[in-house]
Scaffold this motif. Structure first.
Motif, PDB file in Angstrom:
ATOM      1  N   ASP A  48      -8.986  92.291 145.628  1.00 51.41           N
ATOM      2  CA  ASP A  48      -7.543  92.069 145.839  1.00 51.41           C
ATOM      3  C   ASP A  48      -6.628  93.360 145.926  1.00 51.41           C
ATOM      4  O   ASP A  48      -7.374  94.430 145.773  1.00 51.41           O
ATOM      5  CB  ASP A  48      -6.971  91.007 144.958  1.00 51.41           C
ATOM      6  N   ARG A  49      -5.583  93.178 146.115  1.00 53.04           N
ATOM      7  CA  ARG A  49      -4.515  94.614 146.192  1.00 53.04           C
ATOM      8  C   ARG A  49      -4.520  95.254 144.876  1.00 53.04           C
ATOM      9  O   ARG A  49      -4.031  96.543 144.940  1.00 53.04           O
ATOM     10  CB  ARG A  49      -3.365  94.045 146.762  1.00 53.04           C
ATOM     11  N   TYR A  50      -4.932  94.621 143.759  1.00 48.88           N
ATOM     12  CA  TYR A  50      -4.863  95.529 142.517  1.00 48.88           C
ATOM     13  C   TYR A  50      -6.432  96.082 142.072  1.00 48.88           C
ATOM     14  O   TYR A  50      -6.449  96.653 141.057  1.00 48.88           O
ATOM     15  CB  TYR A  50      -4.554  94.562 141.468  1.00 48.88           C
ATOM     16  N   GLY A  51      -7.496  95.728 142.935  1.00 51.86           N
ATOM     17  CA  GLY A  51      -8.513  96.358 142.978  1.00 51.86           C
ATOM     18  C   GLY A  51      -9.527  95.549 141.969  1.00 51.86           C
ATOM     19  O   GLY A  51     -10.740  95.696 141.937  1.00 51.86           O
ATOM     20  N   PHE A  52      -9.068  94.373 141.588  1.00 47.81           N
ATOM     21  CA  PHE A  52     -10.019  93.412 141.025  1.00 47.81           C
ATOM     22  C   PHE A  52     -10.916  92.604 142.177  1.00 47.81           C
ATOM     23  O   PHE A  52     -10.642  92.587 143.355  1.00 47.81           O
ATOM     24  CB  PHE A  52      -9.218  92.162 140.407  1.00 47.81           C
ATOM     25  N   ILE A  90     -12.594  82.627 149.544  1.00 48.17           N
ATOM     26  CA  ILE A  90     -11.529  83.355 148.706  1.00 48.17           C
ATOM     27  C   ILE A  90     -10.895  83.993 149.877  1.00 48.17           C
ATOM     28  O   ILE A  90     -11.283  84.997 150.786  1.00 48.17           O
ATOM     29  CB  ILE A  90     -11.626  84.398 147.765  1.00 48.17           C
ATOM     30  N   LYS A  91      -9.407  84.124 150.135  1.00 46.10           N
ATOM     31  CA  LYS A  91      -8.574  84.653 150.961  1.00 46.10           C
ATOM     32  C   LYS A  91      -7.435  85.130 150.255  1.00 46.10           C
ATOM     33  O   LYS A  91      -6.947  84.357 149.407  1.00 46.10           O
ATOM     34  CB  LYS A  91      -8.188  84.055 152.396  1.00 46.10           C
ATOM     35  N   GLU A  92      -6.619  86.110 150.513  1.00 44.01           N
ATOM     36  CA  GLU A  92      -5.650  86.651 149.802  1.00 44.01           C
ATOM     37  C   GLU A  92      -4.265  86.781 150.952  1.00 44.01           C
ATOM     38  O   GLU A  92      -4.412  87.278 151.924  1.00 44.01           O
ATOM     39  CB  GLU A  92      -5.524  87.907 149.405  1.00 44.01           C
ATOM     40  N   ASP A  93      -3.116  85.871 150.372  1.00 40.11           N
ATOM     41  CA  ASP A  93      -2.099  86.148 151.552  1.00 40.11           C
ATOM     42  C   ASP A  93      -1.326  87.148 151.327  1.00 40.11           C
ATOM     43  O   ASP A  93      -1.289  88.137 150.594  1.00 40.11           O
ATOM     44  CB  ASP A  93      -1.261  84.740 151.762  1.00 40.11           C
ATOM     45  N   ILE A  97      -0.997  86.138 146.788  1.00 42.40           N
ATOM     46  CA  ILE A  97      -1.640  84.829 146.347  1.00 42.40           C
ATOM     47  C   ILE A  97      -2.978  84.632 146.874  1.00 42.40           C
ATOM     48  O   ILE A  97      -3.471  84.696 147.849  1.00 42.40           O
ATOM     49  CB  ILE A  97      -0.817  83.578 146.601  1.00 42.40           C
ATOM     50  N   LEU A  98      -4.098  84.276 146.020  1.00 44.93           N
ATOM     51  CA  LEU A  98      -5.309  84.042 146.446  1.00 44.93           C
ATOM     52  C   LEU A  98      -5.545  82.506 146.701  1.00 44.93           C
ATOM     53  O   LEU A  98      -4.864  81.479 146.005  1.00 44.93           O
ATOM     54  CB  LEU A  98      -6.492  84.424 145.362  1.00 44.93           C
ATOM     55  N   TRP A  99      -5.967  82.301 147.729  1.00 47.02           N
ATOM     56  CA  TRP A  99      -6.462  80.899 148.431  1.00 47.02           C
ATOM     57  C   TRP A  99      -7.832  80.698 148.106  1.00 47.02           C
ATOM     58  O   TRP A  99      -8.738  81.558 148.747  1.00 47.02           O
ATOM     59  CB  TRP A  99      -5.886  80.615 149.728  1.00 47.02           C
ATOM     60  N   LEU A 100      -8.436  79.758 147.881  1.00 43.85           N
ATOM     61  CA  LEU A 100      -9.802  79.365 147.468  1.00 43.85           C
ATOM     62  C   LEU A 100     -10.183  77.962 147.800  1.00 43.85           C
ATOM     63  O   LEU A 100      -9.304  77.069 147.590  1.00 43.85           O
ATOM     64  CB  LEU A 100     -10.335  79.737 146.174  1.00 43.85           C
ATOM     65  N   PRO A 111      -2.469  85.677 140.795  1.00 41.85           N
ATOM     66  CA  PRO A 111      -3.097  86.602 139.912  1.00 41.85           C
ATOM     67  C   PRO A 111      -2.164  87.197 138.746  1.00 41.85           C
ATOM     68  O   PRO A 111      -2.526  87.431 137.648  1.00 41.85           O
ATOM     69  CB  PRO A 111      -3.700  87.620 140.792  1.00 41.85           C
ATOM     70  N   ARG A 112      -0.907  87.311 139.035  1.00 45.98           N
ATOM     71  CA  ARG A 112      -0.022  88.048 138.289  1.00 45.98           C
ATOM     72  C   ARG A 112       0.341  87.156 136.978  1.00 45.98           C
ATOM     73  O   ARG A 112       0.423  87.435 135.940  1.00 45.98           O
ATOM     74  CB  ARG A 112       1.285  88.309 138.878  1.00 45.98           C
TER      75      ARG A 112
END
Length: 184
Positions: A48-52, A90-93, A97-100, A111-112
């Motif tokens: 993700d955009r935070y590196g996780f 898993i996809k991130e918009d 937001i993660l969509w799974l 994730p926040r």
């Protein structure tokens, strides 16, 4: 003059080969169930955009921060849990937001905040075992299911089935991936 140019080119080629050999080796660590992974069966990975690193497994969704895992599993008594443990995609918009998808529908995870929302098509007899996801735009998600493709409207939080022409091998849709192309 020709010999001089040839010598210079040969030296440059040798120098380039030496530099190319000086590149650092790629280091790879294998993570298994013994390290804390929910399952050794992994279907998808997403950073993700935070590196996780988010890992879709046969035993739930795992978030890896480089040191430890945080697990997201189905719990029938917790409405803020994912709707199924066989997480396929898993996809991130654009909003982070993660969509799974999993064996029991579509989920969103912020994730926040850690907030999870569950979405399932209705009527109840519609296939809920879902596979690949394609984020079309800010409001539409295409989702593969065993025998159909759904369009999910994020704003209305509703599914609509996309009618497919009769196919002999509908069950193959679960293993299919959306492929985007450009014609023009």
């Amino acid at each position: 003059m020709k010999a001089f140019v040839h010598t210079i080119l040969t030296m440059l080629l040798c120098f380039t080969c030496i530099l190319a050999d000086a590149q650092p080796a790629v280091r790879f660590n294998r993570l298994t169930k013994e390290d804390g992974l929910s399952s050794d069966v992994v279907y998808d990975l997403h950073q993700d955009r935070y590196g996780f690193l988010w890992i879709a497994t046969h035993g739930g969704l795992d978030r890896y921060d480089g040191y430890r895992f945080r697990h997201f599993r189905y719990d029938p008594h917790d409405s803020n849990s994912i709707s199924g443990n066989f997480v396929h995609c898993i996809k991130e918009d654009n909003n982070g937001i993660l969509w799974l998808t999993n064996n029991n529908g579509l989920n969103s995870l912020d994730p926040r905040t850690g907030l999870i929302k569950r979405f399932a098509p209705s009527p109840a007899n519609m296939p809920k075992d879902m596979g690949d996801i394609l984020l079309v735009n800010d409001s539409i998600i295409l989702v593969m299911a065993i025998s159909t493709v759904y369009s999910f409207n994020k704003r209305q939080q509703s599914f609509s089935e996309i009618r497919l022409p009769p196919m002999e091998y509908h069950s193959k849709l679960m293993n299919a991936k959306f492929i985007m192309g450009y014609k023009g």
